[in-house]
Design an enzyme around this catalytic site. Structure first.
Site, PDB file in Angstrom:
ATOM      1  N   LYS A  22      -7.171  21.495 -20.526  1.00  0.00           N
ATOM      2  CA  LYS A  22      -5.792  21.954 -20.767  1.00  0.00           C
ATOM      3  C   LYS A  22      -5.686  23.477 -20.718  1.00  0.00           C
ATOM      4  CE  LYS A  22      -2.936  22.879 -24.757  1.00  0.00           C
ATOM      5  NZ  LYS A  22      -3.496  23.959 -25.518  1.00  0.00           N
ATOM      6  N   ASN A  23      -6.567  24.167 -21.450  1.00  0.00           N
ATOM      7  CA  ASN A  23      -6.375  25.619 -21.549  1.00  0.00           C
ATOM      8  C   ASN A  23      -6.766  26.365 -20.275  1.00  0.00           C
ATOM      9  OD1 ASN A  23      -5.171  25.370 -23.995  1.00  0.00           O
ATOM     10  ND2 ASN A  23      -6.971  25.915 -25.208  1.00  0.00           N
ATOM     11  N   ARG A  93       3.130  28.070 -25.540  1.00  0.00           N
ATOM     12  CA  ARG A  93       2.467  29.336 -25.774  1.00  0.00           C
ATOM     13  C   ARG A  93       2.018  29.972 -24.453  1.00  0.00           C
ATOM     14  NH1 ARG A  93       2.484  33.169 -29.403  1.00  0.00           N
ATOM     15  NH2 ARG A  93       0.651  34.428 -29.113  1.00  0.00           N
ATOM     16  N   CYS A 117       4.460  29.865 -34.198  1.00  0.00           N
ATOM     17  CA  CYS A 117       3.435  28.842 -34.038  1.00  0.00           C
ATOM     18  C   CYS A 117       3.398  28.001 -35.305  1.00  0.00           C
ATOM     19  CB  CYS A 117       2.073  29.468 -33.786  1.00  0.00           C
ATOM     20  SG  CYS A 117       1.307  30.079 -35.259  1.00  0.00           S
ATOM     21  N   ARG A 123       1.025  34.911 -34.214  1.00  0.00           N
ATOM     22  CA  ARG A 123       0.166  34.919 -33.021  1.00  0.00           C
ATOM     23  C   ARG A 123       0.584  36.115 -32.166  1.00  0.00           C
ATOM     24  NH1 ARG A 123      -0.892  28.852 -30.882  1.00  0.00           N
ATOM     25  NH2 ARG A 123      -2.242  30.015 -29.460  1.00  0.00           N
ATOM     26  N   PRO A 124       0.000  37.282 -32.457  1.00  0.00           N
ATOM     27  CA  PRO A 124       0.452  38.500 -31.783  1.00  0.00           C
ATOM     28  C   PRO A 124       0.033  38.546 -30.315  1.00  0.00           C
ATOM     29  CG  PRO A 124      -1.448  38.973 -33.187  1.00  0.00           C
ATOM     30  CD  PRO A 124      -1.124  37.519 -33.372  1.00  0.00           C
ATOM     31  N   ILE A 125       0.720  39.406 -29.522  1.00  0.00           N
ATOM     32  CA  ILE A 125       0.309  39.587 -28.120  1.00  0.00           C
ATOM     33  C   ILE A 125       0.087  41.080 -27.829  1.00  0.00           C
ATOM     34  CG2 ILE A 125       1.303  37.462 -27.171  1.00  0.00           C
ATOM     35  CD1 ILE A 125       3.647  39.270 -26.132  1.00  0.00           C
ATOM     36  N   ASP A 126      -0.213  41.838 -28.906  1.00  0.00           N
ATOM     37  CA  ASP A 126      -0.385  43.278 -28.723  1.00  0.00           C
ATOM     38  C   ASP A 126      -1.500  43.631 -27.737  1.00  0.00           C
ATOM     39  OD1 ASP A 126      -1.839  42.170 -31.092  1.00  0.00           O
ATOM     40  OD2 ASP A 126      -2.861  44.097 -30.965  1.00  0.00           O
ATOM     41  N   GLN A 127      -2.551  42.813 -27.662  1.00  0.00           N
ATOM     42  CA  GLN A 127      -3.661  43.131 -26.751  1.00  0.00           C
ATOM     43  C   GLN A 127      -3.269  42.880 -25.291  1.00  0.00           C
ATOM     44  OE1 GLN A 127      -6.518  44.702 -27.927  1.00  0.00           O
ATOM     45  NE2 GLN A 127      -5.170  44.698 -29.704  1.00  0.00           N
ATOM     46  N   ASP A 308     -10.637  25.318 -31.961  1.00  0.00           N
ATOM     47  CA  ASP A 308      -9.850  24.137 -31.572  1.00  0.00           C
ATOM     48  C   ASP A 308     -10.545  22.821 -31.925  1.00  0.00           C
ATOM     49  OD1 ASP A 308      -7.916  25.849 -30.705  1.00  0.00           O
ATOM     50  OD2 ASP A 308      -8.464  25.734 -28.589  1.00  0.00           O
ATOM     51  N   ARG A 400       0.653  16.717 -25.979  1.00  0.00           N
ATOM     52  CA  ARG A 400       0.658  17.970 -25.218  1.00  0.00           C
ATOM     53  C   ARG A 400      -0.732  18.281 -24.673  1.00  0.00           C
ATOM     54  NH1 ARG A 400       4.700  22.221 -28.034  1.00  0.00           N
ATOM     55  NH2 ARG A 400       4.314  23.239 -26.055  1.00  0.00           N
TER      56      ARG A 400
HETATM   57  N1  EPU Z   1      -4.944  38.243 -31.265  1.00  0.00           N
HETATM   58  C1  EPU Z   1      -4.446  39.494 -31.552  1.00  0.00           C
HETATM   59  N2  EPU Z   1      -3.722  40.126 -30.593  1.00  0.00           N
HETATM   60  C2  EPU Z   1      -3.479  39.580 -29.371  1.00  0.00           C
HETATM   61  C3  EPU Z   1      -3.994  38.304 -29.089  1.00  0.00           C
HETATM   62  C4  EPU Z   1      -4.726  37.640 -30.062  1.00  0.00           C
HETATM   63  O1  EPU Z   1      -4.643  40.014 -32.655  1.00  0.00           O
HETATM   64  O2  EPU Z   1      -2.816  40.218 -28.545  1.00  0.00           O
HETATM   65  C5  EPU Z   1      -5.752  37.527 -32.285  1.00  0.00           C
HETATM   66  C6  EPU Z   1      -5.102  36.234 -32.724  1.00  0.00           C
HETATM   67  O3  EPU Z   1      -4.194  36.437 -33.774  1.00  0.00           O
HETATM   68  C7  EPU Z   1      -6.310  35.403 -33.127  1.00  0.00           C
HETATM   69  C8  EPU Z   1      -7.397  35.877 -32.168  1.00  0.00           C
HETATM   70  O4  EPU Z   1      -6.965  37.139 -31.673  1.00  0.00           O
HETATM   71  O5  EPU Z   1      -6.670  35.724 -34.441  1.00  0.00           O
HETATM   72  C9  EPU Z   1      -7.681  34.968 -31.000  1.00  0.00           C
HETATM   73  O6  EPU Z   1      -6.489  34.675 -30.289  1.00  0.00           O
HETATM   74  P1  EPU Z   1      -6.480  34.331 -28.729  1.00  0.00           P
HETATM   75  O7  EPU Z   1      -5.662  35.353 -28.027  1.00  0.00           O
HETATM   76  O8  EPU Z   1      -7.896  34.139 -28.289  1.00  0.00           O
HETATM   77  O9  EPU Z   1      -5.715  32.962 -28.697  1.00  0.00           O
HETATM   78  P2  EPU Z   1      -4.674  32.449 -27.629  1.00  0.00           P
HETATM   79  O10 EPU Z   1      -5.042  32.968 -26.278  1.00  0.00           O
HETATM   80  O11 EPU Z   1      -3.281  32.685 -28.071  1.00  0.00           O
HETATM   81  C10 EPU Z   1      -6.013  30.341 -26.927  1.00  0.00           C
HETATM   82  C11 EPU Z   1      -5.784  28.864 -26.906  1.00  0.00           C
HETATM   83  C12 EPU Z   1      -5.786  28.302 -28.324  1.00  0.00           C
HETATM   84  C13 EPU Z   1      -7.100  28.680 -29.006  1.00  0.00           C
HETATM   85  C14 EPU Z   1      -7.356  30.180 -28.917  1.00  0.00           C
HETATM   86  C15 EPU Z   1      -8.727  30.606 -29.447  1.00  0.00           C
HETATM   87  C16 EPU Z   1      -4.416  28.573 -24.953  1.00  0.00           C
HETATM   88  C17 EPU Z   1      -3.087  28.264 -24.379  1.00  0.00           C
HETATM   89  N3  EPU Z   1      -4.500  28.576 -26.273  1.00  0.00           N
HETATM   90  O12 EPU Z   1      -4.923  30.899 -27.673  1.00  0.00           O
HETATM   91  O13 EPU Z   1      -5.752  26.896 -28.156  1.00  0.00           O
HETATM   92  O14 EPU Z   1      -7.055  28.306 -30.367  1.00  0.00           O
HETATM   93  O15 EPU Z   1      -7.271  30.614 -27.546  1.00  0.00           O
HETATM   94  O16 EPU Z   1      -9.734  29.966 -28.753  1.00  0.00           O
HETATM   95  O17 EPU Z   1      -5.370  28.777 -24.218  1.00  0.00           O
HETATM   96  C18 EPU Z   1      -5.239  24.679 -28.672  1.00  0.00           C
HETATM   97  O18 EPU Z   1      -5.621  24.375 -27.538  1.00  0.00           O
HETATM   98  O19 EPU Z   1      -5.005  23.840 -29.572  1.00  0.00           O
HETATM   99  C19 EPU Z   1      -5.051  26.090 -29.008  1.00  0.00           C
HETATM  100  C20 EPU Z   1      -4.345  26.509 -30.032  1.00  0.00           C
END
Ligand code: EPU
Length: 432
Positions: A22-23, A93, A117, A123-127, A308, A400
């Protein structure tokens, strides 16, 4: 509204075929937007998140041809817009990957914000934004949309050091950089199998990406990506979920179509708990005949134990002898489901990121709900292992991310079926 009914207490026996990841799929579909030609994508999981991703591409003007249940051809030569409609982009997401893809190919993107979420915390996207800004894009939030643009119509390669290891930011920056002018380096990159899969997909379409799967990814931007065929890797978490189900119920199941290396972190923990796992080229034979032993688990970015799989492994530990500690090392919180397990007789105390799991001899069936995708999978495992009948609501979350879960479990001998209950209305929020 669909519910799952489970008559628990039956061990699982047989074979289960794992679907595409999925991811990986929810990143590769948006990445197909960058391709100036026809992309044939194989081994796509048939889940609702994939359907929504394809719908968003269609709204932007892509031509999508379904070849069979797991294969589509996507032609993005006819894209007519760089602005998504509010829906369904705001439902998943992964729509944030459209920012990287549109920005990379067209130099601008307007994408409906993925909303709140449902496993706690922000769930920030600052990075992601840090990466796009380093490559010369202006990024703002306007009227519920992420708006990103460049003055020249093309991003410029840059070095980006991620402050946190983020799967989403690594993939998004990698996509955008694939068509940027010059070289990009992502330092402190995430290393999950789906990151390597996205890099392989982009490279097979003509990108120049090296180092995916390590913490330094180097991308040399190219002018154009052209069409081709690509098959998505098997889903590590779906496979881990079936392994956890066998651990909880007992029995013996051959988990097919997997990459054993991706499963190492999960396999090692289950073996520590007394589960037997026999590895072959692309299968794992999972057997549990003895009582489960306690274990401590800490979730970490890959190759650590995946967040996960945290709800599923906690559910198995709820049935193990002794006291186990589970520590969530990725998200600020992901334990809402524990209340549901308690309703079934589990003895679990949560203190912020840590769950103290005192194993009990058995769980008993109850009316429970899925709070999100993986929490939902944990509820299914708990219900399969419990004595008596359980009713699981909010199963749209589960669907999903898990293809044909009912059918796959029934093939393993589980007594699980669906009912339609029109009495409830449940709002979908963003997960995954
Ligand atoms: N984070 C930041 N800033 C950012 C992005 C992330 O501080 O800009 C923090 C998050 O708050 C978190 C950590 O970094 O504490 C990791 O977040 P990540 O960005 O890796 O997560 P994501 O990309 O939003 C994906 C998967 C999630 C999975 C995480 C971690 C997808 C669509 N989602 O989320 O999958 O938990 O990586 O492996 O790929 C799921 O499949 O059930 C699911 C939630």
């Amino acid at each position: 509204m669909t519910k799952y009914i489970v008559q628990g207490g039956r061990p699982l026996f047989g074979e289960v075929e794992i679907s595409g990841a999925k991811n990986a799929a929810v990143a590769i579909i948006p990445a197909a937007l960058m391709v100036d030609g026809v992309c044939r994508i194989e081994n796509l999981p048939q889940i609702s998140d994939v359907t929504l991703c394809l719908k968003i591409l269609e709204q932007l003007g892509a031509n999508i041809r379904t070849i069979n249940r797991h294969t589509v051809e996507i032609d993005c030569r006819s894209i007519h817009s760089t602005r998504t409609l509010p829906s369904p982009a705001d439902k998943i997401r992964a729509s944030y990957y459209l920012v990287g893809a549109l920005l990379g190919r067209f130099g601008r993107a307007e994408v409906a914000m993925p909303g709140g979420c449902n496993f706690g915390g922000v769930r920030p996207i600052d990075q992601h934004v840090k990466g796009f800004s380093a490559m010369g894009s202006k990024v703002t939030v306007e009227g519920g949309f992420i708006v990103a643009s460049t003055s020249t119509g093309r991003l410029k390669g840059a070095t980006v050091y991620l402050d946190v290891v983020s799967v989403g930011a690594t993939m998004n920056i990698m996509m955008a950089a694939a068509m940027a002018d010059g070289n990009t380096i992502i330092e402190n990159a995430a290393k999950e199998p789906h990151i390597v899969d996205l890099a392989n997909f982009l490279n097979s379409m003509g990108a120049n990406i090296r180092g995916a799967g390590t913490d330094t990814i180097k991308i040399r931007g190219v002018e154009r990506l052209s069409g081709g065929t690509y098959a998505i890797i098997p889903d590590q978490i779906e496979a881990g979920t079936y392994m956890a189900a066998v651990a909880a119920t007992g029995g013996q199941v051959l988990v097919k179509n997997i990459i054993p290396k991706h499963m190492d972190c999960i396999t090692a923990k289950l073996v520590e708990m007394g589960v037997e796992v026999e590895e072959n080229e692309d299968t794992l034979l999972v057997r549990r005949t003895e009582p489960l032993r306690k274990a401590n688990v800490k979730t970490l970015p890959y190759p650590g134990f995946p967040t996960d799989m945290q709800p599923q492994i906690t559910t198995v530990l709820a049935l193990a002898q002794g006291t186990s500690l589970v520590t969530e090392g990725v998200w600020s919180s992901r334990y809402r489901y524990v209340d549901e397990l308690r309703r079934m007789g589990a003895n679990i105390q949560v203190d912020e990121k840590t769950a103290v799991v005192e194993g009990v001899e058995r769980l008993t069936g109850a009316n429970i709900q899925a709070y999100d995708l993986r929490a939902g999978a944990a509820m299914v495992i708990a219900a399969l292992a419990a004595q008596g009948r359980s009713e699981i609501s909010n199963v749209q979350y589960i669907e999903r991310g898990y293809e044909n879960i009912i059918q796959k479990l029934r093939q393993l001998g589980a007594d699980i079926w669906t009912i339609e209950d029109s009495g409830e209305s449940v709002r979908l929020t963003n997960i995954g």
